[in-house]
Design a protein around this motif. Structure first.
Motif, PDB file in Angstrom:
ATOM      1  N   TYR A   1       0.446  -1.158   0.043  1.00 39.69           N
ATOM      2  CA  TYR A   1      -0.029   0.168  -0.484  1.00 39.69           C
ATOM      3  C   TYR A   1       1.100   1.132  -0.259  1.00 39.69           C
ATOM      4  N   ALA A   2       2.150   1.351   0.924  1.00 39.29           N
ATOM      5  CA  ALA A   2       2.730   2.871   1.132  1.00 39.29           C
ATOM      6  C   ALA A   2       3.476   2.356  -0.513  1.00 39.29           C
ATOM      7  N   LEU A   3       3.665   1.536  -1.499  1.00 35.08           N
ATOM      8  CA  LEU A   3       4.956   1.248  -2.513  1.00 35.08           C
ATOM      9  C   LEU A   3       3.226   2.100  -3.732  1.00 35.08           C
ATOM     10  N   HIS A   4       2.376   1.696  -3.416  1.00 35.37           N
ATOM     11  CA  HIS A   4       1.115   2.331  -3.789  1.00 35.37           C
ATOM     12  C   HIS A   4       0.537   3.380  -4.449  1.00 35.37           C
ATOM     13  N   VAL A   5       1.063   4.394  -2.667  1.00 31.25           N
ATOM     14  CA  VAL A   5       0.499   5.785  -2.580  1.00 31.25           C
ATOM     15  C   VAL A   5       2.475   6.539  -2.578  1.00 31.25           C
ATOM     16  N   ASP A   6       3.489   5.883  -3.171  1.00 28.29           N
ATOM     17  CA  ASP A   6       4.334   6.456  -3.466  1.00 28.29           C
ATOM     18  C   ASP A   6       4.511   6.423  -5.371  1.00 28.29           C
ATOM     19  N   GLY A   7       3.682   6.128  -5.627  1.00 35.10           N
ATOM     20  CA  GLY A   7       3.317   5.818  -7.052  1.00 35.10           C
ATOM     21  C   GLY A   7       4.784   5.142  -7.226  1.00 35.10           C
ATOM     22  N   ARG A   8       5.351   3.483  -6.965  1.00 30.73           N
ATOM     23  CA  ARG A   8       6.204   3.204  -7.223  1.00 30.73           C
ATOM     24  C   ARG A   8       5.430   1.186  -7.571  1.00 30.73           C
ATOM     25  N   LEU A   9       4.402   1.623  -7.434  1.00 28.51           N
ATOM     26  CA  LEU A   9       4.036   0.533  -7.460  1.00 28.51           C
ATOM     27  C   LEU A   9       3.384   0.038  -9.091  1.00 28.51           C
ATOM     28  N   THR A  10       3.508  -0.593 -10.103  1.00 34.42           N
ATOM     29  CA  THR A  10       2.746  -0.989 -11.048  1.00 34.42           C
ATOM     30  C   THR A  10       2.118  -2.608 -11.184  1.00 34.42           C
ATOM     31  N   VAL A  11       0.320  -2.144 -11.161  1.00 35.02           N
ATOM     32  CA  VAL A  11       0.095  -3.304 -11.420  1.00 35.02           C
ATOM     33  C   VAL A  11      -0.863  -3.554 -12.812  1.00 35.02           C
ATOM     34  N   ARG A  12      -0.639  -4.497 -14.128  1.00 41.31           N
ATOM     35  CA  ARG A  12      -1.147  -4.297 -15.205  1.00 41.31           C
ATOM     36  C   ARG A  12      -1.779  -5.600 -14.538  1.00 41.31           C
ATOM     37  N   PRO A  13      -3.555  -5.775 -13.962  1.00 35.54           N
ATOM     38  CA  PRO A  13      -4.576  -6.905 -14.190  1.00 35.54           C
ATOM     39  C   PRO A  13      -4.389  -7.864 -15.701  1.00 35.54           C
ATOM     40  N   GLY A  14      -3.851  -8.967 -15.043  1.00 37.37           N
ATOM     41  CA  GLY A  14      -4.103 -10.186 -16.433  1.00 37.37           C
ATOM     42  C   GLY A  14      -3.322 -10.414 -17.480  1.00 37.37           C
ATOM     43  N   TRP A  15      -2.088  -8.872 -17.096  1.00 43.29           N
ATOM     44  CA  TRP A  15      -1.963  -9.462 -18.533  1.00 43.29           C
ATOM     45  C   TRP A  15      -0.622 -10.854 -19.183  1.00 43.29           C
ATOM     46  N   LEU A  16      -0.172 -11.476 -17.764  1.00 40.92           N
ATOM     47  CA  LEU A  16       0.419 -12.849 -17.951  1.00 40.92           C
ATOM     48  C   LEU A  16      -0.365 -13.522 -18.982  1.00 40.92           C
TER      49      LEU A  16
ATOM     50  N   ILE B   1     -16.191   8.219 -11.798  1.00 39.36           N
ATOM     51  CA  ILE B   1     -15.067   7.061 -12.060  1.00 39.36           C
ATOM     52  C   ILE B   1     -13.855   7.220 -11.651  1.00 39.36           C
ATOM     53  N   GLU B   2     -13.134   8.647 -11.909  1.00 39.22           N
ATOM     54  CA  GLU B   2     -12.178   8.236 -11.617  1.00 39.22           C
ATOM     55  C   GLU B   2     -11.705   8.132  -9.304  1.00 39.22           C
ATOM     56  N   MET B   3     -12.676   8.938  -9.453  1.00 39.63           N
ATOM     57  CA  MET B   3     -12.674   9.528  -7.869  1.00 39.63           C
ATOM     58  C   MET B   3     -12.856   7.946  -7.144  1.00 39.63           C
ATOM     59  N   ALA B   4     -13.675   7.259  -7.715  1.00 39.89           N
ATOM     60  CA  ALA B   4     -13.871   5.484  -7.235  1.00 39.89           C
ATOM     61  C   ALA B   4     -13.091   5.075  -6.557  1.00 39.89           C
ATOM     62  N   ILE B   5     -12.569   5.191  -8.068  1.00 39.72           N
ATOM     63  CA  ILE B   5     -10.894   4.355  -8.384  1.00 39.72           C
ATOM     64  C   ILE B   5      -9.571   4.507  -7.319  1.00 39.72           C
ATOM     65  N   PHE B   6      -9.486   5.262  -7.029  1.00 35.48           N
ATOM     66  CA  PHE B   6      -8.336   5.888  -6.323  1.00 35.48           C
ATOM     67  C   PHE B   6      -8.718   6.882  -4.883  1.00 35.48           C
ATOM     68  N   ASP B   7      -7.340   6.736  -4.155  1.00 37.36           N
ATOM     69  CA  ASP B   7      -7.088   7.194  -2.481  1.00 37.36           C
ATOM     70  C   ASP B   7      -7.638   8.170  -2.517  1.00 37.36           C
ATOM     71  N   LYS B   8      -8.346   8.273  -1.291  1.00 38.01           N
ATOM     72  CA  LYS B   8      -9.625   9.681  -1.134  1.00 38.01           C
ATOM     73  C   LYS B   8      -8.824  10.274  -0.017  1.00 38.01           C
TER      74      LYS B   8
ATOM     75  N   PRO C   1      -5.063   1.664 -11.239  1.00 38.25           N
ATOM     76  CA  PRO C   1      -4.120   1.323 -12.246  1.00 38.25           C
ATOM     77  C   PRO C   1      -2.992   2.861 -11.656  1.00 38.25           C
ATOM     78  N   ASP C   2      -1.227   2.275 -12.943  1.00 37.25           N
ATOM     79  CA  ASP C   2      -0.331   2.824 -11.622  1.00 37.25           C
ATOM     80  C   ASP C   2      -0.400   4.000 -12.576  1.00 37.25           C
ATOM     81  N   ALA C   3       0.783   6.007 -12.854  1.00 39.22           N
ATOM     82  CA  ALA C   3       0.491   6.398 -13.022  1.00 39.22           C
ATOM     83  C   ALA C   3       0.483   6.823 -14.399  1.00 39.22           C
ATOM     84  N   ARG C   4       1.340   5.941 -15.951  1.00 37.78           N
ATOM     85  CA  ARG C   4       0.974   6.075 -16.938  1.00 37.78           C
ATOM     86  C   ARG C   4      -0.610   5.502 -17.234  1.00 37.78           C
ATOM     87  N   THR C   5      -1.273   4.009 -16.700  1.00 39.32           N
ATOM     88  CA  THR C   5      -2.280   4.172 -16.795  1.00 39.32           C
ATOM     89  C   THR C   5      -3.166   5.289 -16.937  1.00 39.32           C
ATOM     90  N   ARG C   6      -3.008   5.830 -16.088  1.00 42.66           N
ATOM     91  CA  ARG C   6      -3.781   6.958 -15.239  1.00 42.66           C
ATOM     92  C   ARG C   6      -4.089   7.984 -16.460  1.00 42.66           C
TER      93      ARG C   6
END
Length: 728
Positions: free
Chosen positions: A59-74, A368-375, A519-524
């Motif tokens: 969670y800390a990595l996500h808040v700091d923008g250091r976590l990237t997750v691409r669901p189902g990518w593999l 939709i954007e507000m629902a997805i990201f930390d508030k 989503p990560d910063a690039r996808t956002r």
């Protein structure tokens, strides 16, 4: 009384096909327990070592923008979609193709829904011929709505274009492509861009024999494709021997690639039934099976909008009697539009936006954007005492058929993120019972949580001509509503949860099931970012007074001098530049200008301050900019604007207006500092998280970063210098 508790990290959920990157290093999930996730590194030469990440660390990595997750990518479906479409998501494709793909996906989704609801519905020509007119009527209405402006319906009498419906054979082909791509809409992209010599190398009888051999893949012993192909070659040899003895024509051998294509074109549900059994197939292809009970956080989110009467609210709060006559007249004619999203499993409100303007696709996308990201930041700005940390990628969004929700722009956002959308028929609010009930609670109960004085502050008066300058303070109304959501509603016993509070249900169910990370910063940026068009010059592209530069950008300049650019209003440290069917990530070109996590509001406030204090300066040194920006953030001068509580939605028009008003003559002097952080030492919301390092479960091996561009890896800034004659 509202319950109080310390802020807790949201627990994330991963599937085995997810691609995960931490600080650029790639991983895939292995297992999860109460402590955290076990991930295996992905190396160029195979699997890497195992590493453990605790839930709070992720969670800390996500808040700091250091976590990237691409669901189902593999997964195989995602690979098939990328392979066919040459794109990661719908937002990467041209607008004309987005429309076509959305239209085809609507046809597929609606037919699959009919298959689920009607046991007699099959994929025969007869059944599909009866179904197509029914689907066409619904899709034509939707297609006409897409041709309105900003999600608003076209005027009566205006002409709209409606596409001709597909034939049963075409619809069946779309369904096969859709299912093979794991129900990813980009898998429906046509391959006309690859047109060329496609004459068949084998006759029809040869292909029919190969197709019959490919069906051996549907075996419970689960043979590999190579085993099935070898068996086909043996059978082909026997068949040709018989034909030769009978004096008939011989069959041609198809290549392994063509044979694999025959296997890939088999119905995925039939393949699953043959190889793993009917029960496993039904579980995997749940879109065509019976509906599942909502048990997980963000499994189903209901979104709706309503027209809020301020007079009713002020009267209920006891503030109406203390208003002046001109304030009462203003309030009587003022109504606010509220867009709200609620999580079905926990009853938590995950988005709440109040607007003075009527609903549009922009307001729906903002919710939709507000629902997805930390508030968390929004709660802090509203002075809420409890955390508003509900976030994660939504699985399914349920809305009514309002024009804002069925608009093409809204559908594009949902499809690009892999979020299923459902629009129940009109006049059936029971299909969205949870959000409808919240609106009733909103108008009937939340005013009791606040004093009349609080609501008096919603109506503000100007310093002169009170009647002419009185207005509704939408920011104060938004902050009041946020405090009610976070401190009252989330922390009060809920009848639908058997007396449990929504906040407690969120903690309990996220601990049990987790949520998919946002989503990560690039996808956002690519999905929610502000869009503009810029010319590539020798210094790169200029956005908001900043030059962004990279070698890839200059190579693109040779073939595409004018490009589309996407800007994340929450982070100006990078921009995305459209390159073909993908995006280039480009950083600022000025050494010493590191704008990581600097927001639109902080940057424009800094520019306005510098413009006022240094109006005569031709250019500004980096230390001057750093000092002004640090002051803006330290004193929180742009914090409320960043929360977007009551402020208009920032769009392309606002970006171009800022360019003209603030950055037309904005320039920097290079002070020689390399990569210095403009905000070093300035506190930020996420800076209190400690640095996170994975716990290796085996000796670490370091390989190249699969998420990085190898060309950029060897690029040194002092080796890259371009002189443009038309800029000198």
């Amino acid at each position: 009384m509202p319950e109080s508790h310390p802020s807790e990290a949201t627990r994330f959920r991963f599937s085995m096909d997810d691609y995960i990157a931490v600080d650029g290093k790639a991983y895939r999930p292995v297992s999860v327990d109460r402590r955290g996730h076990i991930l295996r590194g992905l190396e160029p030469d195979g699997d890497g070592p195992l590493a453990e990440f605790r839930h709070e660390d992720l969670y800390a990595l996500h808040v700091d923008g250091r976590l990237t997750v691409r669901p189902g990518w593999l997964g195989a479906g995602a690979f098939q979609a990328r392979r066919r479409s040459d794109a990661e998501n719908l937002a990467d494709l041209p607008e004309t193709e987005q429309h076509t793909i959305l239209w085809r996906a609507e046809w597929c989704d609606r037919f699959l829904q009919m298959e689920k609801d009607l046991p007699s519905m099959t994929r025969s020509d007869r059944a599909m011929t009866l179904a197509i007119p029914q689907i066409h009527a619904a899709v034509a209405t939707l297609e006409a709505a897409w041709q309105g402006q900003g999600g608003r319906r076209a005027r009566a009498g205006s002409k709209v274009a409606v596409s001709h419906p597909p034939s049963p054979a075409t619809l069946r082909r779309w369904l096969r492509l859709y299912q093979a791509a794991g129900y990813n809409a980009v898998g429906l992209r046509e391959n006309w861009r690859r047109c060329g010599n496609r004459l068949p190398r084998a006759d029809g009888d040869s292909h029919a024999f190969a197709l019959a051999g490919a069906r051996a893949f549907l075996d419970s012993r689960q043979p590999t494709r190579r085993m099935v192909y070898d068996s086909y070659l043996a059978e082909l040899e026997d068949e040709n021997r018989r034909r030769e003895e009978a004096g008939g024509p011989l069959l041609a051998k198809v290549s392994p690639r063509t044979f694999n294509r025959h296997i890939s074109n088999l119905d995925p549900f039939q393949v699953q039934c043959g190889r793993e059994g009917v029960d496993a197939a039904r579980r995997k292809h749940r879109i065509t099976a019976a509906g599942l009970q909502v048990i997980r956080p963000l499994q189903r989110v209901e979104i709706d909008e309503c027209n809020l009467s301020l007079q009713v609210l002020l009267t209920a709060a006891g503030a109406w009697a203390r208003l002046t006559a001109e304030q009462k007249r203003l309030v009587e004619r003022t109504r606010a539009w509220v867009t709200l999203a609620i999580d079905a499993a926990t009853r938590c409100i995950v988005a709440l936006r109040v607007f003075a303007d009527p609903p549009s696709s922009a307001s729906a996308i903002a919710a939709i954007e507000m629902a997805i990201f930390d508030k968390t930041h929004l709660g802090q700005v509203a002075s809420a005492q409890s955390p508003w940390n509900m976030c994660g990628l939504i699985e399914e969004v349920v809305t009514d058929s309002g024009s804002a929700f069925i608009a093409r722009e809204t559908k594009t956002v949902l499809t690009s993120l892999g979020i299923r959308s459902m629009n129940p028929p009109a006049k059936m609010p029971e299909m969205r019972a949870r959000v409808e009930r919240v609106f009733g609670t909103l108008q009937g109960h939340f005013v009791k949580y606040f004093s009349g004085q609080t609501f008096e502050n919603v109506v503000i008066r100007g310093d002169y001509d009170a009647q002419g300058n009185a207005s509704i303070d939408m920011g104060e109304l938004n902050r009041t509503l946020v405090r009610w959501v976070v401190d009252a509603y989330h922390c009060s016993a809920h009848e639908g949860l058997a007396g449990e509070t929504p906040a407690s249900a969120w903690r309990r169910l996220t601990a049990k099931y987790g949520v998919t990370p946002p989503p990560d910063a690039r996808t956002r940026r690519s999905v929610f970012g502000l869009s503009c068009t810029r010319h590539i010059q020798g210094k790169g592209v200029r956005v908001l007074g900043i030059h962004y530069q990279s070698p890839e950008l200059q190579r693109l300049r040779r073939s595409t001098p004018e490009v589309e650019v996407r800007v994340d209003r929450f982070d100006l440290g990078e921009i995305s530049v459209k390159a073909g069917d993908g995006w280039l990530t480009v950083k600022p070109a000025v050494p010493g200008l590191n704008l990581h996590r600097v927001t639109w509001w902080e940057w424009t406030a800094t520019a306005a301050d510098l413009r006022r204090r240094h109006a005569d300066a031709a250019s500004l040194g980096i230390p001057v900019v750093r000092e002004a920006l640090s002051t803006i953030r330290r004193e929180g001068l742009a914090a409320a604007e960043r929360a977007e509580l009551g402020s208009p939605i920032i769009g392309e028009e606002a970006l171009e207006r800022a360019e003209k008003d603030l950055f037309l003559s904005f320039a920097f002097q290079d002070d020689g500092t390399r990569g210095a952080d403009l905000l070093e030492g300035v506190p930020q919301v996420a800076d209190q998280q400690q640095a996170v390092h994975p716990t290796p479960l085996a000796p670490a091996r370091h390989g190249p970063d699969p998420a990085d561009d190898p060309n950029w890896k060897h690029f040194q800034r002092d080796q890259f210098e371009i002189h443009d004659e038309d800029e000198e």
